[in-house]
Motif scaffolding. Sequence first.
Motif, mmCIF file in Angstrom:
data_model
loop_
_atom_site.group_PDB
_atom_site.id
_atom_site.type_symbol
_atom_site.label_atom_id
_atom_site.label_comp_id
_atom_site.label_asym_id
_atom_site.label_seq_id
_atom_site.Cartn_x
_atom_site.Cartn_y
_atom_site.Cartn_z
ATOM 1 N N ARG A 133 0.831 -1.209 0.000
ATOM 2 C CA ARG A 133 0.000 0.000 0.000
ATOM 3 C C ARG A 133 0.868 1.263 0.000
ATOM 4 O O ARG A 133 0.516 2.269 -0.623
ATOM 5 C CB ARG A 133 -0.937 0.003 1.201
ATOM 6 N N GLU A 187 2.052 1.845 -3.520
ATOM 7 C CA GLU A 187 0.942 2.354 -4.331
ATOM 8 C C GLU A 187 0.725 3.843 -4.084
ATOM 9 O O GLU A 187 0.498 4.625 -5.020
ATOM 10 C CB GLU A 187 -0.341 1.585 -4.007
ATOM 11 N N ILE A 188 0.795 4.252 -2.823
ATOM 12 C CA ILE A 188 0.619 5.668 -2.479
ATOM 13 C C ILE A 188 1.727 6.510 -3.108
ATOM 14 O O ILE A 188 1.474 7.591 -3.660
ATOM 15 C CB ILE A 188 0.582 5.839 -0.953
ATOM 16 N N GLU A 193 3.354 5.956 -5.729
ATOM 17 C CA GLU A 193 3.154 6.027 -7.183
ATOM 18 C C GLU A 193 1.943 6.903 -7.515
ATOM 19 O O GLU A 193 2.039 7.813 -8.368
ATOM 20 C CB GLU A 193 2.929 4.614 -7.720
ATOM 21 N N LYS A 194 0.843 6.663 -6.866
ATOM 22 C CA LYS A 194 -0.418 7.349 -7.210
ATOM 23 C C LYS A 194 -0.405 8.812 -6.783
ATOM 24 O O LYS A 194 -0.877 9.700 -7.513
ATOM 25 C CB LYS A 194 -1.585 6.614 -6.548
ATOM 26 N N ASP A 195 0.106 9.090 -5.590
ATOM 27 C CA ASP A 195 0.081 10.451 -5.047
ATOM 28 C C ASP A 195 1.473 11.066 -5.008
ATOM 29 O O ASP A 195 1.770 11.918 -4.151
ATOM 30 C CB ASP A 195 -0.527 10.441 -3.643
ATOM 31 N N THR A 199 -3.861 10.895 2.481
ATOM 32 C CA THR A 199 -3.438 9.693 1.762
ATOM 33 C C THR A 199 -2.695 8.714 2.659
ATOM 34 O O THR A 199 -2.694 7.506 2.418
ATOM 35 C CB THR A 199 -2.560 10.080 0.552
ATOM 36 N N LYS A 236 11.210 7.274 -7.369
ATOM 37 C CA LYS A 236 10.400 7.668 -8.526
ATOM 38 C C LYS A 236 10.906 8.987 -9.112
ATOM 39 O O LYS A 236 10.985 9.152 -10.338
ATOM 40 C CB LYS A 236 8.929 7.789 -8.132
#
Length: 555
Positions: A274, A277-278, A280-282, A492, A530
Amino acid sequence: MENEYDLTPYIDALYAAAVARTHDSAAAQDLAQETLLAALVALSRGKRPKNLRAWLMGILCNKYNDDLREKYNAPRIYYGDCPPEPAGGSLWGAEDVTPEIDEEYAEQLEAVRRELGYLARTHREVMVRFYMRSHSIEKIARDLGVPAGTVKSRLNTGRRRLREGVRKMENYTIQSYAPDILHMSCSGETGLYSEPFSLVKPDDRLAQNILLLAYPKPASEAELARALGVPAAYIEPVVEKLVQGELMRRTEGGKVYTDFIIYTEGDRKATLSRQLEIAEKDFHLFWEPAEEALAQLRETPYYRRQTPSGQQKLALHFVIDLLLYSVIGVRDELTGSIMSYSAYPHRKNGGRWLAMGQKYPPDYRPDREGACGGYGIDGEAGTEIRNFRDAERLELRKYDTALGRYPNEYFRAEYVKWLYERQTGVKPEDSAVRDYVLEATDRLLESGILTKTPDGAEIRPDIPVLSPAEYHEEKKLSQSWQEKLRPGIRGTLRPLFENGVRLPKHLSSVPNWQRYLFCADAVPMAVLYKARKEGRFLKGAEGPLPAALLVAGKR
């Protein structure tokens, strides 16, 4: 052994009979000891002699004869399928002598010796004195300063536990043959002798696994000994050292337990997917404020005067500090885990620290697929020195990550002094540090802490050098942007802190923030990776990148 087979009344008679045969007190003690051990084995296997004294004397006689045969290399001659037994009317009146000791029986004999080692001290010392040294109950009572009845009681308990142990020979835990790894860390200021790290060294598997076994629930030294397959005599001093060092505590009943949190791989990975994912997404919620903060950092005089390599490492240190403490701030707000340094306990040998441990299996590799190591950040650590040469304050500050690390074995005052001498151009012959420090040169070069001048004539630090005021300014800039970043990432991150690590019921000294340590710890490095992948950070950076700073304030 049951009470009907109490061997206590026969110890003096056995010793006297052994002396009559061997004419040597030491040999007699050995013979009596082997007789008693063989008897303990036979009784634990269900032997029920009708005449206990005659049976014991028969064992002694057989063992004495065996020793003579072995000594003179005499052959054993049997008629029929089994060795002869003395007749009922023999000297000892033995109608029920123990059978010949075969290989299985010898293993059981060794098991008895081993089980003696696993007994707790109070029972082990009377068993050893009585059975191994042929001391009388009265002598043992005098030597230990306890009543004779207490000695008898301890002997009975020791025999019962020895019998139970022989029947449960597969009672060891996996730690007895495949010991786990306990990696120690701490928050706060270490003690005078580098506690807690000096109490549990990286290669000390015994201390590590004692702590691991005593974490789920309190255990006695005897229980720890049996679980590890190590005699209690070796366990007891280690346990005492850990108790005195405040890594373990004793219960009112005398058992011990590990008094700090230990994280498992499951704890570290509970929210990892999780978190990624955070990140990457946010990503934009984290990185856009970080880029603005970096732009301000790059305008400062102390950033501009660094070498290109030093600028990259200063920027890395700054971004890690910004992202890490932004996440920590959200964690403390959401979990109510705010804890000031003034609440840290004062320790016996100085320092104020809170220990933490991480459990790894014996074959653990931090670089294997799915491991958490690549996203970990070792919290900022510092080694500070006062009044060295012309520096009133000299300090090394660092974050360790998968991008680069300052070698922990050189995170000591002598090496920091040497870095400062290299920075200020002190000639080797005028150095104030010892020669052994020079042995760290190659490792520090490989780690990106040192570099050679283009002509190869000099070795200089390859990390940023700031004054104390400049270091304070860098931290203040980071803190100001943390305040701006937290509101945007709070929502988030909130789901990550729904559940913390579950602690053993008896463990009450662990601060609340340690339960949530790994809930979002991978987010800062995931964001940083990232940003680098997208070419927005550390462009063109090569080699190891330790996020380390040398802070030096001159007089």
